[in-house]
Scaffold this motif. Structure first.
Motif, PDB file in Angstrom:
ATOM      1  N   PHE A 197       0.819  -1.216   0.000  1.00  0.00           N
ATOM      2  CA  PHE A 197       0.000   0.000   0.000  1.00  0.00           C
ATOM      3  C   PHE A 197       0.846   1.256   0.000  1.00  0.00           C
ATOM      4  CE2 PHE A 197      -3.488  -2.877   1.124  1.00  0.00           C
ATOM      5  CZ  PHE A 197      -4.357  -2.469   0.129  1.00  0.00           C
ATOM      6  N   SER A 198       2.111   1.121   0.386  1.00  0.00           N
ATOM      7  CA  SER A 198       2.996   2.271   0.224  1.00  0.00           C
ATOM      8  C   SER A 198       3.655   2.238  -1.158  1.00  0.00           C
ATOM      9  CB  SER A 198       4.060   2.285   1.331  1.00  0.00           C
ATOM     10  OG  SER A 198       4.882   1.144   1.199  1.00  0.00           O
ATOM     11  N   ALA A 199       3.148   1.354  -2.005  1.00  0.00           N
ATOM     12  CA  ALA A 199       3.610   1.267  -3.399  1.00  0.00           C
ATOM     13  C   ALA A 199       5.119   1.114  -3.506  1.00  0.00           C
ATOM     14  CB  ALA A 199       3.135   2.475  -4.212  1.00  0.00           C
ATOM     15  N   ASN A 200       5.657   0.298  -2.641  1.00  0.00           N
ATOM     16  CA  ASN A 200       7.106   0.056  -2.659  1.00  0.00           C
ATOM     17  C   ASN A 200       7.539  -0.466  -4.025  1.00  0.00           C
ATOM     18  OD1 ASN A 200       9.410  -2.025  -2.374  1.00  0.00           O
ATOM     19  ND2 ASN A 200       9.625  -0.701  -0.558  1.00  0.00           N
ATOM     20  N   ARG A 201       8.495   0.236  -4.635  1.00  0.00           N
ATOM     21  CA  ARG A 201       8.798  -0.112  -6.023  1.00  0.00           C
ATOM     22  C   ARG A 201       9.512  -1.450  -6.136  1.00  0.00           C
ATOM     23  NH1 ARG A 201      14.061   1.345  -7.665  1.00  0.00           N
ATOM     24  NH2 ARG A 201      15.217   2.385  -6.018  1.00  0.00           N
ATOM     25  N   HIS A 202      10.228  -1.845  -5.086  1.00  0.00           N
ATOM     26  CA  HIS A 202      10.882  -3.154  -5.129  1.00  0.00           C
ATOM     27  C   HIS A 202       9.845  -4.271  -5.104  1.00  0.00           C
ATOM     28  CE1 HIS A 202      14.593  -1.077  -4.824  1.00  0.00           C
ATOM     29  NE2 HIS A 202      14.358  -0.637  -3.572  1.00  0.00           N
ATOM     30  N   LEU A 203       8.874  -4.095  -4.228  1.00  0.00           N
ATOM     31  CA  LEU A 203       7.816  -5.103  -4.177  1.00  0.00           C
ATOM     32  C   LEU A 203       7.067  -5.168  -5.504  1.00  0.00           C
ATOM     33  CD1 LEU A 203       6.121  -7.200  -2.739  1.00  0.00           C
ATOM     34  CD2 LEU A 203       4.763  -5.369  -1.721  1.00  0.00           C
ATOM     35  N   LEU A 204       6.768  -4.006  -6.053  1.00  0.00           N
ATOM     36  CA  LEU A 204       6.047  -3.985  -7.332  1.00  0.00           C
ATOM     37  C   LEU A 204       6.874  -4.653  -8.428  1.00  0.00           C
ATOM     38  CD1 LEU A 204       4.396  -0.430  -7.236  1.00  0.00           C
ATOM     39  CD2 LEU A 204       3.341  -2.673  -6.813  1.00  0.00           C
ATOM     40  N   ALA A 205       8.168  -4.439  -8.385  1.00  0.00           N
ATOM     41  CA  ALA A 205       9.028  -5.092  -9.378  1.00  0.00           C
ATOM     42  C   ALA A 205       8.995  -6.606  -9.202  1.00  0.00           C
ATOM     43  CB  ALA A 205      10.459  -4.574  -9.249  1.00  0.00           C
ATOM     44  N   TRP A 206       9.043  -7.026  -7.946  1.00  0.00           N
ATOM     45  CA  TRP A 206       8.983  -8.469  -7.695  1.00  0.00           C
ATOM     46  C   TRP A 206       7.658  -9.040  -8.204  1.00  0.00           C
ATOM     47  CZ3 TRP A 206       5.665 -11.688  -5.056  1.00  0.00           C
ATOM     48  CH2 TRP A 206       6.105 -13.024  -4.947  1.00  0.00           C
ATOM     49  N   LEU A 207       6.572  -8.327  -7.911  1.00  0.00           N
ATOM     50  CA  LEU A 207       5.255  -8.797  -8.340  1.00  0.00           C
ATOM     51  C   LEU A 207       5.215  -8.959  -9.856  1.00  0.00           C
ATOM     52  CD1 LEU A 207       2.924  -6.702  -6.008  1.00  0.00           C
ATOM     53  CD2 LEU A 207       3.279  -9.178  -5.945  1.00  0.00           C
TER      54      LEU A 207
END
Lengths: 391, 391
Positions: free
Chosen positions: B291-301
């Motif tokens: 929900f904080s739109a972490n870009r690393h997490l989004l990249a992993w996703l």
DNA sequence: AGCGTTAACTCAACTTTCTTGAGTGTTCAA
DNA sequence: TTGAACACTCAAGAAAGTTGAGTTAACGCT
């Protein structure tokens, strides 16, 4: 969203008897020849029940007595075996350019096989051709239609309108209506429809190297490459009958991703050799090339083995089979060569020290494999108990 | 080479009754509430037989009357429904560091769930812990042991000595002897052992989004990634119980081959984020990051979705399921994100215009998914006819 | 060689469960 | 109002399995 409950049979005395009959036939078939007490132990029925059932089966002509055998103490055991001419099955393989047919007896021995070229691949042409071939086979073999237990039909998939539609192996006119129903009406027989790989797998289970195996996979070299899956003794068809379309998955060959079917199939080898200026039209050509150690063919075999190794990893890890069988429309020698060259993946649930079967083995090969498999579908059904039938 | 015939039950009146009872329960469960004539039609039994069976089931406390309902002409129909407290099931998930337990009633509602940390992962420690938790659950919920229908156990696979042995999820001391037998002896209950993915799949079929589906696949996010396969209403276990080890197959992510599990799993996301200096210890951390739109997490996703697309192609083409469900120990929001980002392969037998279910859907998520799935194994068994049982 | 043990099988009685057909009661529609 | 449709029950009958006693044959110990 409506889901319908698959109709499942409640048990009543009549169905119980039919179930038990098939159980008895299956038990005898499994060991070839057996006595009553032995069958009773295998089936959980009383010897008396088995006696009654066997007396029925003798009357109906499904069994023959095989004389007595004394095994240790006690009364000598009357042995029973499946009566080969107790019933027959008709196998059909439909291809865009020809129809293959076979008539086999109750133990799976083919009485005759035939290839009929097709003028066109229209539905009616095919139905008429199959009908004519059935008629011909019955009269030539002196088999009465009454003792025909059904027909198995192998057709190129996928069935229905899918993302693979448009592939070249397709037949026009079959997308609407149930093919099984069309054949059943035309032939006046029970009909079982399967893809080539599943049919070949069931044949292998009835009479080939997969005898007695309940969980295995069969990689079928046809026009493309098909995967037959047997789980718990039953062919896996998937929700819409299209399971086993392994040809379209991506595997790694020489570091590059390719479609599996483009690396291992009859079309693949023909195309590969054509690019090298070598023309092959049939399986004998391939065998000759192989024995002349044609380097293009050997190169193709090597890359096919690589692709197969990837496929094997997927099949083994997803299905954990007892073994994987390679067979189909490819000469024995080539299959053996590929098997010898296929690396068995280390990171696999099938890589276990206590194996009883090889991880990869050769099954029946040759042009009639799937046709005989089609007939095996009928036999399989005859030996499978019916209550709560899997499908 | 000796192959043993799987013992299959012959039908006798007693077994027929037991079979029919389960058929009736299953029919009622499927629609929630039903009348006798309706069940008779669904089961192929006479109304009289259904009446007798229902009277038995009422006496045994498995059913409750639900009043009359007049539907069109004829007598108002007495409705029957499953009695929630007619029986209970115990679900257990064994992990190297903790044991999860749940007690659920006959319709699948959890009465209580619990997490017990493990001092060590020795076999005896685990057996003792599970036993203590069972005892605790029974006394807290005032459920008598007699009404417990069995225990489902989820254990990390693969079982036995395989090429995947040495993976970090393993438990010591279980390679010898049948785990099911150990638990059965210790707990004094019928025990069903499955891997997490299959258990989750069966839970989804009993009470989740897969209600009424007979052919589907379940991708379970656990420590690694597991594949649950339901074929014809039964979980596919493979010959040695290790089917569904999809985590170790190779897929293509950004043009490069990687092991599927290294791209999509709890360990994978933790490792990925750790490399970027982000530490996550539980699912809530992940949700916050999302929900904080972490870009690393989004990249992993994104790369997980890519890997999943490859996996989907394989699952669909090999298995032709009605749908593929994504679930497990991963927050809803992340699963939804992945599903939205996963490209649905065009070249797939599942890419058909007449679909009734989405090709990819979200199932139950959360830490208890597999534990409740374990309990669902017991319920499934109670609602599955026994003659010629699939396994 | 004799005889008890083991084992397979049959016969007849019994049991369980299902089906069938007649009969009852309720509801809807002509 | 009446008849058709439908759900259900009751009682009789049928089908199939089980049980237990009895028969037969081979083995193996004495």
């Amino acid at each position: 969203m409506v889901t319908t409950l698959k109709p499942q049979l409640g048990a009543n005395p009549e169905r119980a008897r039919s179930h038990n009959k098939q159980l008895v036939l299956r038990a005898i078939r499994h060991v070839g020849t057996a006595g009553r007490a032995e069958i009773a132990r295998a089936s959980g029925l009383s010897t008396q029940a088995v006696s009654n059932i066997i007396s029925d089966l003798l009357n109906e002509g499904f069994l023959v007595e095989q004389g007595f055998r004394s095994a240790g103490r006690g009364l000598p055991v009357q042995q029973y075996a499946i009566k080969p001419d107790g019933g027959y099955a008709f196998g059909v393989e439909v291809r865009p350019t020809a129809v293959f047919t076979a008539l086999v007896d109750l133990v799976g021995t083919p009485l005759l096989t035939h290839r009929t070229p097709l003028e066109d691949a229209q539905k009616d042409t095919i139905l008429d051709t199959v009908w004519a071939q059935l008629d011909d086979a019955l009269s030539k073999s002196q088999v009465s239609k009454g003792s025909l237990m059904g027909a198995g039909i192998v057709m190129p998939g996928p069935f229905g309108d899918t993302g693979l539609t448009g592939a070249d192996s397709e037949l026009p006119g079959w997308s609407t209506g149930d093919p099984a129903e069309s054949f059943a009406n035309r032939l006046g027989l029970s009909v079982f429809v399967e893809n080539d790989a599943n049919a070949a797998a069931m044949a292998e289970r009835m009479n080939g190297v997969a005898r007695g195996l309940d969980d295995f996979a069969y990689l079928y070299f046809g026009q493309g490459l098909g995967l037959g899956l047997v789980q718990n003794g039953q062919a896996v068809q998937g929700a819409f009958g299209n399971a086993g379309e392994i040809g379209h998955i991506t595997v790694i060959v020489e570091g590059r991703p390719v479609e599996l079917e483009s690396a291992t199939s009859r079309l693949s080898v023909q195309a590969y050799l054509a690019r090298q200026g070598v023309t092959v039209t049939n399986m004998d050509d391939l065998t000759s090339l192989y024995f002349s150690a044609n380097r293009h063919l050997l190169a193709w075999l090597d890359q096919a083995a690589q692709a197969l190794s990837s496929a094997l990893s997927i099949i083994e890890n997803l299905f954990d089979p007892q073994t994987v069988i390679l067979g189909g429309a490819m000469p024995d020698d080539l299959l053996d060569h590929i098997i010898a060259r296929t690396a068995l993946p280390e990171r696999s649930v099938s890589n276990r020290p206590d194996r009883t079967h090889p991880r990869l083995m050769r099954g029946t090969s040759g042009r009639m494999t799937a046709t005989l498999g089609a007939a095996a579908l009928v036999l399989h059904q005859a030996f499978t108990p019916t209550i709560a039938e899997a499908r």
